[in-house]
Design a protein around this motif. Structure first.
Motif, PDB file in Angstrom:
ATOM      1  N   THR A   1       5.190   2.719  13.106  1.00  0.00           N
ATOM      2  CA  THR A   1       5.310   3.338  11.788  1.00  0.00           C
ATOM      3  C   THR A   1       4.460   2.593  10.758  1.00  0.00           C
ATOM      4  O   THR A   1       4.448   1.371  10.711  1.00  0.00           O
ATOM      5  CB  THR A   1       6.783   3.327  11.324  1.00  0.00           C
ATOM      6  N   ASP A   2       3.757   3.358   9.927  1.00  0.00           N
ATOM      7  CA  ASP A   2       2.939   2.788   8.860  1.00  0.00           C
ATOM      8  C   ASP A   2       3.844   2.400   7.697  1.00  0.00           C
ATOM      9  O   ASP A   2       4.446   3.266   7.054  1.00  0.00           O
ATOM     10  CB  ASP A   2       1.894   3.806   8.413  1.00  0.00           C
ATOM     11  N   LEU A   3       3.931   1.103   7.410  1.00  0.00           N
ATOM     12  CA  LEU A   3       4.785   0.613   6.334  1.00  0.00           C
ATOM     13  C   LEU A   3       4.174   0.828   4.957  1.00  0.00           C
ATOM     14  O   LEU A   3       4.842   0.643   3.944  1.00  0.00           O
ATOM     15  CB  LEU A   3       5.041  -0.882   6.526  1.00  0.00           C
ATOM     16  N   CYS A   4       2.912   1.221   4.923  1.00  0.00           N
ATOM     17  CA  CYS A   4       2.191   1.377   3.663  1.00  0.00           C
ATOM     18  C   CYS A   4       1.904   2.845   3.359  1.00  0.00           C
ATOM     19  O   CYS A   4       1.024   3.157   2.545  1.00  0.00           O
ATOM     20  CB  CYS A   4       0.884   0.588   3.715  1.00  0.00           C
ATOM     21  N   ALA A   5       2.630   3.745   3.980  1.00  0.00           N
ATOM     22  CA  ALA A   5       2.359   5.179   3.838  1.00  0.00           C
ATOM     23  C   ALA A   5       2.837   5.751   2.513  1.00  0.00           C
ATOM     24  O   ALA A   5       2.482   6.877   2.158  1.00  0.00           O
ATOM     25  CB  ALA A   5       2.981   5.949   5.001  1.00  0.00           C
ATOM     26  N   GLY A   6       3.668   5.016   1.803  1.00  0.00           N
ATOM     27  CA  GLY A   6       4.106   5.494   0.494  1.00  0.00           C
ATOM     28  C   GLY A   6       5.504   6.054   0.499  1.00  0.00           C
ATOM     29  O   GLY A   6       6.236   5.993   1.498  1.00  0.00           O
ATOM     30  N   ASP A   7       5.900   6.625  -0.638  1.00  0.00           N
ATOM     31  CA  ASP A   7       7.261   7.107  -0.845  1.00  0.00           C
ATOM     32  C   ASP A   7       7.645   8.151   0.193  1.00  0.00           C
ATOM     33  O   ASP A   7       6.854   9.030   0.524  1.00  0.00           O
ATOM     34  CB  ASP A   7       7.385   7.699  -2.252  1.00  0.00           C
ATOM     35  N   GLY A   8       8.855   8.025   0.715  1.00  0.00           N
ATOM     36  CA  GLY A   8       9.356   8.969   1.705  1.00  0.00           C
ATOM     37  C   GLY A   8       9.107   8.561   3.135  1.00  0.00           C
ATOM     38  O   GLY A   8       9.625   9.186   4.061  1.00  0.00           O
ATOM     39  N   ALA A   9       8.317   7.500   3.350  1.00  0.00           N
ATOM     40  CA  ALA A   9       8.084   7.020   4.710  1.00  0.00           C
ATOM     41  C   ALA A   9       9.387   6.468   5.281  1.00  0.00           C
ATOM     42  O   ALA A   9      10.231   5.957   4.545  1.00  0.00           O
ATOM     43  CB  ALA A   9       7.021   5.920   4.705  1.00  0.00           C
ATOM     44  N   PRO A  10       9.581   6.551   6.593  1.00  0.00           N
ATOM     45  CA  PRO A  10      10.842   6.060   7.176  1.00  0.00           C
ATOM     46  C   PRO A  10      11.067   4.572   6.974  1.00  0.00           C
ATOM     47  O   PRO A  10      12.210   4.119   6.911  1.00  0.00           O
ATOM     48  CB  PRO A  10      10.719   6.421   8.658  1.00  0.00           C
ATOM     49  N   LEU A  11       9.994   3.797   6.884  1.00  0.00           N
ATOM     50  CA  LEU A  11      10.073   2.367   6.619  1.00  0.00           C
ATOM     51  C   LEU A  11       8.992   1.981   5.623  1.00  0.00           C
ATOM     52  O   LEU A  11       7.841   2.420   5.744  1.00  0.00           O
ATOM     53  CB  LEU A  11       9.861   1.550   7.898  1.00  0.00           C
ATOM     54  N   SER A  12       9.345   1.157   4.655  1.00  0.00           N
ATOM     55  CA  SER A  12       8.353   0.636   3.724  1.00  0.00           C
ATOM     56  C   SER A  12       8.845  -0.697   3.184  1.00  0.00           C
ATOM     57  O   SER A  12      10.022  -1.045   3.313  1.00  0.00           O
ATOM     58  CB  SER A  12       8.090   1.615   2.577  1.00  0.00           C
TER      59      SER A  12
ATOM     60  N   PHE B   1      -1.364  -4.979  18.283  1.00  0.00           N
ATOM     61  CA  PHE B   1      -2.820  -5.057  18.243  1.00  0.00           C
ATOM     62  C   PHE B   1      -3.421  -4.034  17.281  1.00  0.00           C
ATOM     63  O   PHE B   1      -4.634  -3.992  17.107  1.00  0.00           O
ATOM     64  CB  PHE B   1      -3.392  -4.843  19.644  1.00  0.00           C
ATOM     65  N   GLY B   2      -2.571  -3.215  16.674  1.00  0.00           N
ATOM     66  CA  GLY B   2      -3.041  -2.187  15.763  1.00  0.00           C
ATOM     67  C   GLY B   2      -3.301  -2.713  14.374  1.00  0.00           C
ATOM     68  O   GLY B   2      -3.304  -3.927  14.124  1.00  0.00           O
ATOM     69  N   PRO B   3      -3.501  -1.810  13.409  1.00  0.00           N
ATOM     70  CA  PRO B   3      -3.796  -2.223  12.041  1.00  0.00           C
ATOM     71  C   PRO B   3      -2.616  -2.964  11.417  1.00  0.00           C
ATOM     72  O   PRO B   3      -1.458  -2.739  11.787  1.00  0.00           O
ATOM     73  CB  PRO B   3      -4.044  -0.890  11.311  1.00  0.00           C
ATOM     74  N   PRO B   4      -2.876  -3.854  10.466  1.00  0.00           N
ATOM     75  CA  PRO B   4      -1.786  -4.537   9.774  1.00  0.00           C
ATOM     76  C   PRO B   4      -0.968  -3.559   8.951  1.00  0.00           C
ATOM     77  O   PRO B   4      -1.434  -2.464   8.599  1.00  0.00           O
ATOM     78  CB  PRO B   4      -2.519  -5.544   8.877  1.00  0.00           C
ATOM     79  N   GLY B   5       0.273  -3.970   8.645  1.00  0.00           N
ATOM     80  CA  GLY B   5       1.136  -3.117   7.836  1.00  0.00           C
ATOM     81  C   GLY B   5       1.807  -2.009   8.610  1.00  0.00           C
ATOM     82  O   GLY B   5       2.190  -0.986   8.040  1.00  0.00           O
ATOM     83  N   HIS B   6       1.987  -2.207   9.910  1.00  0.00           N
ATOM     84  CA  HIS B   6       2.710  -1.264  10.756  1.00  0.00           C
ATOM     85  C   HIS B   6       3.910  -1.982  11.386  1.00  0.00           C
ATOM     86  O   HIS B   6       3.984  -3.210  11.388  1.00  0.00           O
ATOM     87  CB  HIS B   6       1.812  -0.684  11.846  1.00  0.00           C
ATOM     88  N   ALA B   7       4.824  -1.197  11.943  1.00  0.00           N
ATOM     89  CA  ALA B   7       6.019  -1.746  12.575  1.00  0.00           C
ATOM     90  C   ALA B   7       5.793  -1.919  14.073  1.00  0.00           C
ATOM     91  O   ALA B   7       5.155  -1.084  14.719  1.00  0.00           O
ATOM     92  CB  ALA B   7       7.210  -0.826  12.346  1.00  0.00           C
ATOM     93  N   TYR B   8       6.312  -3.017  14.598  1.00  0.00           N
ATOM     94  CA  TYR B   8       6.401  -3.226  16.039  1.00  0.00           C
ATOM     95  C   TYR B   8       7.877  -3.377  16.371  1.00  0.00           C
ATOM     96  O   TYR B   8       8.536  -4.319  15.924  1.00  0.00           O
ATOM     97  CB  TYR B   8       5.622  -4.469  16.464  1.00  0.00           C
ATOM     98  N   VAL B   9       8.414  -2.415  17.115  1.00  0.00           N
ATOM     99  CA  VAL B   9       9.831  -2.410  17.483  1.00  0.00           C
ATOM    100  C   VAL B   9       9.938  -2.581  18.987  1.00  0.00           C
ATOM    101  O   VAL B   9       9.271  -1.875  19.747  1.00  0.00           O
ATOM    102  CB  VAL B   9      10.524  -1.103  17.057  1.00  0.00           C
ATOM    103  N   TYR B  10      10.755  -3.531  19.426  1.00  0.00           N
ATOM    104  CA  TYR B  10      10.941  -3.709  20.858  1.00  0.00           C
ATOM    105  C   TYR B  10      12.428  -3.763  21.204  1.00  0.00           C
ATOM    106  O   TYR B  10      13.278  -4.027  20.349  1.00  0.00           O
ATOM    107  CB  TYR B  10      10.213  -4.961  21.368  1.00  0.00           C
TER     108      TYR B  10
END
Length: 220
Positions: free
Chosen positions: A150-161, A72-81
């Motif tokens: 996790t924000d997938l759009c955070a830029g270089d060095g982010a854990p996931l992109s 339900f959060g902002p787009p471009g984030h990870a949902y892990v279950y």
């Protein structure tokens, strides 16, 4: 430094669209997992779309819970279950905030960091099997609930992109029912894959759980 077009991160606007538009356009994109010991890069070859509260197959069908809050959060984030008490699965949140749609990553080809992926999937017989299926993909990339949100759009060095990669052409995209989805969502043709790619997982229909057998085993 100027990045090559295929190395450009996908912007948040890419994910802020209807999930059935985003899902097939993820094929051929590059998922990057950054770890302390290096990077693993995966070319996405198979996905499934889930349309939130409008989709009986979605975790968000009955509304927001502590488990699915990231959807339900902002787009471009990870949902892990965590599923079946054994495996993790990675989803990319799409659409406007509050809509709760997402794309499950079902399969891909490891194109960088093979040694890192093999160390996490030592039983894989071939490299094509390293991330062939959502649980294998998450295991190969060391994805767990710590990456939820996790924000997938955070830029270089982010854990996931997710990088632009080389998207497949429309004639290469195939679609059909989602794997293991039952009930009213069973026949939605919302699984998308790259035609002929060896890293695409095998389709399996939903098999209802035999609760009587489960009770028998529990009481044995």
């Amino acid at each position: 430094m100027i990045c090559a077009p295929d190395r450009m991160p996908l912007p948040r606007e890419f994910f802020d669209r209807p999930v059935l538009e985003v899902a097939p356009e993820l094929l051929g994109r590059t998922l990057v997992r950054t770890l302390p010991e290096g990077r693993i890069e995966l070319r996405i070859t198979e996905v499934e779309a889930y349309a939130g509260e409008a989709d009986p197959g979605s975790h968000a069908f009955r509304g927001r819970t502590e488990r699915n809050a990231s959807m339900f959060g902002p787009p471009g984030h990870a949902y892990v279950y965590f599923i079946y008490g054994m495996w993790f699965s990675l989803n990319l949140v799409c659409g406007p905030e509050g809509h709760a749609s997402g794309v499950l990553l079902r399969g891909g080809e490891v194109i960088e960091g093979l040694d890192l992926a093999r160390a996490r999937r030592p039983k894989a017989r071939q490299d094509r099997d390293l991330a062939r299926g959502p649980a294998r993909l998450a295991t190969a990339l060391d994805v767990d609930r710590a990456l939820n949100g996790t924000d997938l759009c955070a830029g270089d060095g982010a854990p996931l992109s997710v990088l632009a990669g080389t998207p497949v052409t429309p004639d290469q995209v195939r679609n059909g029912p989602r794997v293991g989805v039952g009930g009213d969502g069973a026949h939605h043709p919302w699984r998308f894959w790259t035609d002929g790619d060896p890293t695409v997982s095998q389709y399996r229909p939903h098999v209802p759980r035999d609760r009587s057998r489960t009770r028998g085993k529990a009481g044995a």
